[in-house]
Design an enzyme around this catalytic site. Sequence first.
Site, PDB file in Angstrom:
ATOM      1  N   GLY A  63       1.713   2.838  10.782  1.00 38.60           N
ATOM      2  CA  GLY A  63       2.658   3.953  10.628  1.00 38.60           C
ATOM      3  C   GLY A  63       3.261   4.439  11.930  1.00 38.60           C
ATOM      4  O   GLY A  63       3.902   5.484  11.968  1.00 38.60           O
ATOM      5  N   SER A  96       2.815  -1.492  10.637  1.00 41.71           N
ATOM      6  CA  SER A  96       4.254  -1.528  10.924  1.00 41.71           C
ATOM      7  C   SER A  96       4.864  -2.910  10.734  1.00 41.71           C
ATOM      8  O   SER A  96       5.779  -3.305  11.457  1.00 41.71           O
ATOM      9  CB  SER A  96       4.534  -0.971  12.328  1.00 41.71           C
ATOM     10  N   GLY A 101       2.644  -0.917   4.414  1.00 40.57           N
ATOM     11  CA  GLY A 101       2.684   0.496   4.042  1.00 40.57           C
ATOM     12  C   GLY A 101       4.124   0.953   3.862  1.00 40.57           C
ATOM     13  O   GLY A 101       4.760   0.703   2.836  1.00 40.57           O
ATOM     14  N   GLY A 102       4.666   1.613   4.882  1.00 42.40           N
ATOM     15  CA  GLY A 102       6.004   2.209   4.800  1.00 42.40           C
ATOM     16  C   GLY A 102       7.072   1.275   4.246  1.00 42.40           C
ATOM     17  O   GLY A 102       7.877   1.675   3.388  1.00 42.40           O
ATOM     18  N   GLU A 141      -5.795  -4.587  10.497  1.00 44.57           N
ATOM     19  CA  GLU A 141      -4.821  -3.517  10.714  1.00 44.57           C
ATOM     20  C   GLU A 141      -5.206  -2.735  11.968  1.00 44.57           C
ATOM     21  O   GLU A 141      -6.017  -1.797  11.894  1.00 44.57           O
ATOM     22  CB  GLU A 141      -4.807  -2.565   9.517  1.00 44.57           C
ATOM     23  N   HIS A 191      -9.798   1.253   4.448  1.00 37.88           N
ATOM     24  CA  HIS A 191      -8.562   1.522   5.188  1.00 37.88           C
ATOM     25  C   HIS A 191      -8.866   2.529   6.296  1.00 37.88           C
ATOM     26  O   HIS A 191      -9.665   3.447   6.106  1.00 37.88           O
ATOM     27  CB  HIS A 191      -7.491   2.071   4.235  1.00 37.88           C
ATOM     28  N   ASN A 195       0.861  -1.185   0.000  1.00 34.50           N
ATOM     29  CA  ASN A 195       0.000   0.000   0.000  1.00 34.50           C
ATOM     30  C   ASN A 195       0.896   1.234   0.000  1.00 34.50           C
ATOM     31  O   ASN A 195       1.390   1.643   1.043  1.00 34.50           O
ATOM     32  CB  ASN A 195      -0.901  -0.037   1.245  1.00 34.50           C
ATOM     33  N   TRP A 196       1.095   1.800  -1.188  1.00 31.52           N
ATOM     34  CA  TRP A 196       2.022   2.936  -1.299  1.00 31.52           C
ATOM     35  C   TRP A 196       1.419   4.224  -0.726  1.00 31.52           C
ATOM     36  O   TRP A 196       2.116   5.209  -0.575  1.00 31.52           O
ATOM     37  CB  TRP A 196       2.381   3.184  -2.761  1.00 31.52           C
ATOM     38  N   LYS A 197       0.126   4.228  -0.508  1.00 31.92           N
ATOM     39  CA  LYS A 197      -0.565   5.445  -0.039  1.00 31.92           C
ATOM     40  C   LYS A 197      -0.261   6.591  -1.016  1.00 31.92           C
ATOM     41  O   LYS A 197      -0.173   6.361  -2.210  1.00 31.92           O
ATOM     42  CB  LYS A 197      -0.179   5.755   1.401  1.00 31.92           C
ATOM     43  N   GLU A 243      -7.318   4.995   7.357  1.00 31.80           N
ATOM     44  CA  GLU A 243      -7.092   6.416   7.011  1.00 31.80           C
ATOM     45  C   GLU A 243      -8.294   6.982   6.260  1.00 31.80           C
ATOM     46  O   GLU A 243      -8.638   8.151   6.411  1.00 31.80           O
ATOM     47  CB  GLU A 243      -5.792   6.540   6.187  1.00 31.80           C
TER      48      GLU A 243
HETATM   49  P1  PGA Z   1       2.336   0.731   7.713  1.00 33.65           P
HETATM   50  O1  PGA Z   1       0.929   0.862   6.962  1.00 33.65           O
HETATM   51  O2  PGA Z   1       2.941  -0.571   7.268  1.00 33.65           O
HETATM   52  O3  PGA Z   1       3.125   1.919   7.267  1.00 33.65           O
HETATM   53  O4  PGA Z   1       2.064   0.728   9.186  1.00 33.65           O
HETATM   54  C1  PGA Z   1       0.115  -0.260   6.741  1.00 33.65           C
HETATM   55  C2  PGA Z   1      -1.168   0.175   6.099  1.00 33.65           C
HETATM   56  O5  PGA Z   1      -1.656   1.258   6.427  1.00 33.65           O
HETATM   57  O6  PGA Z   1      -1.713  -0.530   5.231  1.00 33.65           O
END
Ligand code: PGA
Length: 250
Positions: free
Chosen positions: A173, A213, A234-235, A167, A95, A9-11, A97
């Site tokens: 994050g 994370s 994500g990251g 999640e 998600h 997930n590159w966001k 977010e």
């Molecule tokens: P993260 O994000 O690995 O940066 O915690 C995961 C996600 O939001 O899908």
Amino acid sequence: MRKKIVAANWKMNKTLQEGKTLVNAIISGNSNVDVTKIIFPPSLFVTEFASSIKENAGFFVGAQNCYHTESGAFTGEISASAIASCGATHIIIGHSERRQYFHETAEQLKQKVNLALKHKLVAVYCVGEKLNERQTNHYFTAVKNQLQEVIFHLSESEIKNIVIAYEPVWAIGTGLTASPEQAQEMHAFIRLAAAEKYGISIANQISILYGGSCNAKNAKELFACADVDGGLIGGASLVAEEFLQITNSF
Ligand code: PGA
């Protein structure tokens, strides 16, 4: 046997050129053919990436969101049908977010899931409790509600096109990861909830991913859990070597 999946997930990160470089590095460094890899770049890049990965077995491209109605006068929004027509095969829905910053409701998410399936997209549906729900021991109820309100209306054949991503919001994050015990406990709970609704044989076919994370250091012990079928990253998905190490962590 359910699929092992590692999804990126590159966001809202990467330009087109940076994204191409990353996708090429992931494709050329890929060694784990047993793992399904799904790249979720910004939607603008879907067409290009879908055509560049189509010869590479096990790679798929998806979008991070769609709008909750079929089409119409919604300036700036993107429909599930447009996403599918660009070669995407998957879509992230719900998600945290999106729920938090864009105030997406369960009803809207349900509509998105329906549209995604209508247009033959596999929906990666995200669930997860907030920190206060974890601290007050309401995390099972929070996640069960998210399942019931958004995907448990689906038929037995439709639910097979859902991947669930657990999640915990407090882990996204933040550098805080759920322990393998916490992840397994929730994944088993989700599978049990699916089994109660659809029967054990269908529940056993649903891939349940961990996100929050997850990185090259902790992926192995998370993926070793019986009900953890991979990760939504994500990251750590923004660096090719790190992402590749995660795909090799089963
Ligand atoms: P993260 O994000 O690995 O940066 O915690 C995961 C996600 O939001 O899908």
